[in-house]
Design an enzyme around this catalytic site. Structure first.
Site, PDB file in Angstrom:
ATOM      1  N   MET A 156      -8.807  69.197  41.990  1.00  0.00           N
ATOM      2  CA  MET A 156      -8.507  68.483  40.736  1.00  0.00           C
ATOM      3  C   MET A 156      -7.555  67.311  41.001  1.00  0.00           C
ATOM      4  O   MET A 156      -7.721  66.228  40.444  1.00  0.00           O
ATOM      5  CB  MET A 156      -7.905  69.429  39.702  1.00  0.00           C
ATOM      6  CG  MET A 156      -8.915  70.417  39.145  1.00  0.00           C
ATOM      7  SD  MET A 156      -8.337  71.390  37.741  1.00  0.00           S
ATOM      8  CE  MET A 156      -6.781  72.017  38.286  1.00  0.00           C
ATOM      9  N   HIS A 157      -6.593  67.518  41.864  1.00  0.00           N
ATOM     10  CA  HIS A 157      -5.651  66.464  42.233  1.00  0.00           C
ATOM     11  C   HIS A 157      -6.389  65.300  42.906  1.00  0.00           C
ATOM     12  O   HIS A 157      -6.131  64.128  42.606  1.00  0.00           O
ATOM     13  CB  HIS A 157      -4.590  67.049  43.174  1.00  0.00           C
ATOM     14  CG  HIS A 157      -3.556  66.085  43.636  1.00  0.00           C
ATOM     15  ND1 HIS A 157      -2.634  65.511  42.778  1.00  0.00           N
ATOM     16  CD2 HIS A 157      -3.286  65.596  44.869  1.00  0.00           C
ATOM     17  CE1 HIS A 157      -1.843  64.708  43.475  1.00  0.00           C
ATOM     18  NE2 HIS A 157      -2.222  64.731  44.743  1.00  0.00           N
TER      19      HIS A 157
END
Length: 110
Positions: free
Chosen positions: A78-79
């Site tokens: 997600m980062h």
């Protein structure tokens, strides 16, 4: 639960290339502010090259998932997606800011 090496490698690849694109975009904005149009546009082009590398990684991941190979979701992935979106946005913004500075300096006709 540990992250698979493949997902980790994809994540770090996205972070690397997207971060490079963002850096080139920010440098382009700074150069445009100084009136260094050619250097600014060169930075945008380098940023686009980095984004192409990130986009290839991203597209490969999507194609694998579409083919039934599910991607392991993680905070790191997600980062990396956040970095990818920020890299794209920064390059787009850099193009707009360069045009604005050029107009302010009379370098571009309205």
């Amino acid at each position: 639960m540990s992250l698979s090496e493949g997902t980790e490698a994809v994540s770090f690849g996205l972070i690397l290339h997207s971060g490079n694109a963002r850096s080139y975009g920010m440098e382009a904005i700074s150069l445009a502010k100084s009136g260094e149009w050619d250097k600014a546009e060169e930075c945008v082009e380098k940023g686009k090259e980095e984004l192409l590398l990130a986009q290839k990684t991203h597209a490969d991941m999507i194609q694998k998932e579409a083919g039934g190979d599910k991607t392991e979701m993680s905070l790191l992935l997600m980062h990396s997606e956040d970095h990818f979106m920020m890299g794209q946005l920064t390059i787009d913004l850099a193009n707009e800011v360069i045009d604005i500075y050029k107009k302010l300096e009379g370098e571009v006709k309205k």
